[in-house]
Design an enzyme around this catalytic site. Structure first.
Site, PDB file in Angstrom:
ATOM      1  N   HIS A  35       0.852  -1.190   0.000  1.00  0.00           N
ATOM      2  CA  HIS A  35       0.000   0.000   0.000  1.00  0.00           C
ATOM      3  C   HIS A  35       0.883   1.234   0.000  1.00  0.00           C
ATOM      4  O   HIS A  35       1.945   1.220   0.625  1.00  0.00           O
ATOM      5  CB  HIS A  35      -0.919   0.010   1.235  1.00  0.00           C
TER       6      HIS A  35
ATOM      7  N   ASP B  97      -7.881  -5.513  -0.158  1.00  0.00           N
ATOM      8  CA  ASP B  97      -8.385  -6.322  -1.270  1.00  0.00           C
ATOM      9  C   ASP B  97      -7.980  -7.781  -1.187  1.00  0.00           C
ATOM     10  O   ASP B  97      -8.469  -8.599  -1.958  1.00  0.00           O
ATOM     11  CB  ASP B  97      -7.873  -5.739  -2.597  1.00  0.00           C
TER      12      ASP B  97
HETATM   13  N1  CMC Z   1       4.327  -6.978  -5.311  1.00  0.00           N
HETATM   14  C1  CMC Z   1       5.646  -6.863  -5.544  1.00  0.00           C
HETATM   15  N2  CMC Z   1       6.372  -5.765  -5.277  1.00  0.00           N
HETATM   16  C2  CMC Z   1       5.700  -4.719  -4.738  1.00  0.00           C
HETATM   17  C3  CMC Z   1       4.342  -4.764  -4.462  1.00  0.00           C
HETATM   18  C4  CMC Z   1       3.638  -5.944  -4.764  1.00  0.00           C
HETATM   19  N3  CMC Z   1       2.329  -6.039  -4.523  1.00  0.00           N
HETATM   20  N4  CMC Z   1       3.940  -3.577  -3.932  1.00  0.00           N
HETATM   21  C5  CMC Z   1       5.038  -2.812  -3.894  1.00  0.00           C
HETATM   22  N5  CMC Z   1       6.099  -3.487  -4.376  1.00  0.00           N
HETATM   23  C6  CMC Z   1       7.476  -3.014  -4.457  1.00  0.00           C
HETATM   24  C7  CMC Z   1       7.551  -1.729  -5.251  1.00  0.00           C
HETATM   25  O1  CMC Z   1       7.745  -2.020  -6.627  1.00  0.00           O
HETATM   26  C8  CMC Z   1       8.717  -1.036  -4.623  1.00  0.00           C
HETATM   27  O2  CMC Z   1       9.902  -1.596  -5.143  1.00  0.00           O
HETATM   28  P1  CMC Z   1      11.133  -0.602  -5.595  1.00  0.00           P
HETATM   29  O3  CMC Z   1      11.429   0.228  -4.381  1.00  0.00           O
HETATM   30  O4  CMC Z   1      12.200  -1.539  -5.970  1.00  0.00           O
HETATM   31  O5  CMC Z   1      10.575   0.205  -6.717  1.00  0.00           O
HETATM   32  C9  CMC Z   1       8.655  -1.477  -3.174  1.00  0.00           C
HETATM   33  O6  CMC Z   1       7.892  -2.681  -3.144  1.00  0.00           O
HETATM   34  C10 CMC Z   1       8.023  -0.464  -2.246  1.00  0.00           C
HETATM   35  O7  CMC Z   1       6.742  -0.115  -2.782  1.00  0.00           O
HETATM   36  P2  CMC Z   1       5.886   1.025  -2.102  1.00  0.00           P
HETATM   37  O8  CMC Z   1       6.572   2.317  -2.348  1.00  0.00           O
HETATM   38  O9  CMC Z   1       5.614   0.609  -0.700  1.00  0.00           O
HETATM   39  O10 CMC Z   1       4.527   0.918  -2.871  1.00  0.00           O
HETATM   40  P3  CMC Z   1       4.017   1.849  -4.045  1.00  0.00           P
HETATM   41  O11 CMC Z   1       3.518   3.107  -3.451  1.00  0.00           O
HETATM   42  O12 CMC Z   1       5.016   1.896  -5.137  1.00  0.00           O
HETATM   43  O13 CMC Z   1       2.776   1.012  -4.589  1.00  0.00           O
HETATM   44  C11 CMC Z   1       0.744  -0.135  -4.638  1.00  0.00           C
HETATM   45  C12 CMC Z   1       1.606   0.846  -3.845  1.00  0.00           C
HETATM   46  C13 CMC Z   1      -0.563  -0.339  -3.882  1.00  0.00           C
HETATM   47  C14 CMC Z   1       0.434   0.440  -6.020  1.00  0.00           C
HETATM   48  C15 CMC Z   1       1.541  -1.467  -4.748  1.00  0.00           C
HETATM   49  O14 CMC Z   1       1.822  -1.973  -3.469  1.00  0.00           O
HETATM   50  C16 CMC Z   1       0.835  -2.497  -5.596  1.00  0.00           C
HETATM   51  O15 CMC Z   1       0.907  -2.460  -6.822  1.00  0.00           O
HETATM   52  N6  CMC Z   1       0.127  -3.471  -4.944  1.00  0.00           N
HETATM   53  C17 CMC Z   1      -0.627  -4.446  -5.701  1.00  0.00           C
HETATM   54  C18 CMC Z   1      -1.961  -3.848  -6.139  1.00  0.00           C
HETATM   55  C19 CMC Z   1      -2.923  -3.723  -4.986  1.00  0.00           C
HETATM   56  O16 CMC Z   1      -3.106  -4.648  -4.204  1.00  0.00           O
HETATM   57  N7  CMC Z   1      -3.593  -2.565  -4.925  1.00  0.00           N
HETATM   58  C20 CMC Z   1      -4.610  -2.298  -3.915  1.00  0.00           C
HETATM   59  C21 CMC Z   1      -4.207  -1.233  -2.945  1.00  0.00           C
HETATM   60  S1  CMC Z   1      -5.337  -1.165  -1.543  1.00  0.00           S
HETATM   61  C22 CMC Z   1      -6.790  -0.612  -2.271  1.00  0.00           C
HETATM   62  C23 CMC Z   1      -6.823   0.854  -2.402  1.00  0.00           C
HETATM   63  O17 CMC Z   1      -6.808   1.535  -1.351  1.00  0.00           O
HETATM   64  O18 CMC Z   1      -6.875   1.330  -3.545  1.00  0.00           O
END
Ligand code: CMC
Length: 435
Positions: free
Chosen positions: A306, A363
């Site tokens: 998240h 989710d």
């Molecule tokens: N699987 C693999 N790697 C991940 C994931 C994941 N689900 N989520 C984050 N990472 C990686 C991300 O790529 C980053 O790596 P790097 O630093 O090497 O680029 C690292 O973990 C830290 O990520 P973050 O900064 O904590 O997360 P973010 O802000 O980039 O992304 C997110 C947040 C929700 C888009 C992402 O976690 C994701 O794509 N999750 C899967 C989709 C999902 O479940 N979405 C629902 C969110 S809750 C419902 C809502 O409130 O909308």
């Protein structure tokens, strides 16, 4: 004395006020930054940028806290109803008994949609995603119902909000019925908001739908957990589009479109698709975890991580409990739940997920509940949208009432070519393709 922050550029110091909130991060007010320094800030994804001051919901991602109007989400999930929570979000206060009865009656009074809207549904191609249909139907509501003018009377505002809350639910159920070739079931004044939705979805003259109070309660909790989440992507879309003073229906339609994305609300559908793919390939989550960790692979573990929560998503915890409760009550065994639990266990011990602080989000388990309730997969994000509507309305209301509110118009750091001359087509000798 009020605190300030000092920014030094080329040896020159600039002072900016620090604004204190009730809880959580304080903010450096950089409203005068460009004027004073000629510079802007650059913040991809706005992870450090407050776009507004808000009193609707509070989240603390480090401690895994979510509160609506100050009330912890755990208390609301345990004791409130979706309608009461909607009232709380929109007005700022829990309703009195009379207010709650009045609000419920108003929702019932506005639950039908104009019959002509049925023709819209009939023209959508088979297989069209319900989120796309919902976004355009909500936009179309403006053609059937009056716009909420600036400085409207209190009653007019309440009716418009009730109309939207009630009709979105009816439209969602209608889209399901029509897309499946089933006759439309109309809302009933005798049923509560959640019971009405389930009845509109599943009732049949051949096999009348039997309302189970535990299922109704599960739906109440599901929608309460989704009702608001401060300045997330869709709420920001509603505020941004709304800042152009577009009508409320169009602003909400923008929120629905934003929610559709798999990184946002579309994740509940994507989680179940991922769990199904794991099941179909023998039930071992390991290859999927390996893919999620591979930086060359765009695959992400859906339902994990998240932008704000760097701890358990408090909604995810409640959802997991609900999931057990609903499956036990309905005496249902879902093999996807077994896979989800295995996946969670493996991921939470894996250094990639520990180091990146990736925990199950709202989710992760919600799709399993929706499956148990009989909601089809492509309706999952629609269910999220119905739940999020009171949040979008509250965000829109707050932003339009804020005297500091402005047309949202971010800046950019321009990195394109410097000024160059137009080249007539016969003189262009580029050999590489650009598209
Ligand atoms: N699987 C693999 N790697 C991940 C994931 C994941 N689900 N989520 C984050 N990472 C990686 C991300 O790529 C980053 O790596 P790097 O630093 O090497 O680029 C690292 O973990 C830290 O990520 P973050 O900064 O904590 O997360 P973010 O802000 O980039 O992304 C997110 C947040 C929700 C888009 C992402 O976690 C994701 O794509 N999750 C899967 C989709 C999902 O479940 N979405 C629902 C969110 S809750 C419902 C809502 O409130 O909308």
């Amino acid at each position: 004395m009020a605190k300030t922050a000092t920014l030094t550029i080329d040896g020159k110091a600039y002072e900016f006020p620090i604004i204190k909130g009730t809880d959580g991060n304080d903010a450096i007010d950089i409203t005068g930054l460009r004027k004073k320094t000629g510079m802007i800030t650059l913040d991809y994804g706005f992870g450090n940028t407050g776009s507004c001051a808000s009193s609707i919901s509070f989240m603390d991602g480090e401690r895994g806290i979510l509160r609506y109007r100050g009330i912890p989400i755990e208390q609301l999930a345990e004791q409130s109803s979706f309608i009461e929570t909607s009232f709380l979000l929109i007005t700022g206060e829990l309703p009195t008994r009379e207010e709650l009865i009045g609000f419920s009656m108003m929702l019932n009074d506005h639950s039908l949609v104009h019959e002509d809207m049925r023709h819209f549904f009939e023209r959508y191609p088979k297989g069209a995603h319900p989120m796309g249909i919902l976004a355009s139907m909500v936009n179309a509501l403006r053609a059937f119902y009056p716009e909420l003018p600036q400085r409207s009377e209190h009653e007019e505002i309440r009716i418009t909000f009730a109309r939207l809350l009630s009709k979105l639910r009816t439209l969602a159920a209608m889209s399901f019925r029509i897309s499946g070739g089933l006759p439309v079931v109309y809302p009933s004044v005798h049923l509560s908001y959640c019971a009405n939705f389930l009845n509109m979805m599943f009732d049949s003259t051949v096999r009348p739908y039997v309302i189970d109070e535990d299922v109704v309660q599960a739906l109440n909790v599901f929608w309460i957990l989704h009702a608001d989440h401060e300045q997330n992507c869709s709420a920001s879309a509603v505020r941004l589009v709304g800042s152009a003073r577009v009508n409320l229906y169009a602003a909400i339609s923008a929120g629905i479109s934003a929610l559709w994305g798999p990184l946002h609300g579309g994740a509940n559908q994507a989680v179940v698709e991922m769990l199904q793919a794991m099941y179909d390939s023998g039930g071992d989550p390991a290859p999927f975890i390996a893919r999620a960790k591979d930086k060359k692979d765009p695959f992400r573990l859906m339902g994990f991580g998240h932008s704000i929560y760097k701890n358990y998503d408090p909604r995810g915890k409640i959802m997991k409990k609900m999931c057990d409760r609903v499956l036990t009550k309905l005496e249902r065994h879902d093999p996807l739940l077994d896979i989800a639990m295995k996946l969670e266990e493996v991921a939470l011990k894996d250094s990639y997920f520990i180091d990146n602080r990736l925990y199950p989000n709202v989710d992760f388990y919600s799709g399993i509940i929706l499956r148990a309730l009989g909601i089809p997969l492509d309706m999952f994000t629609v269910m999220f949208a119905i739940g999020r509507l009171p949040g979008w309305i509250s965000q829109w209301k707050e932003s339009t009432e804020d005297p500091r509110g402005k047309l949202h118009r971010p800046r950019q750091l321009y990195c394109g070519p410097p000024e160059r001359d137009y080249v007539p087509v016969e003189k262009r000798n580029r050999t590489t393709k650009v598209i």
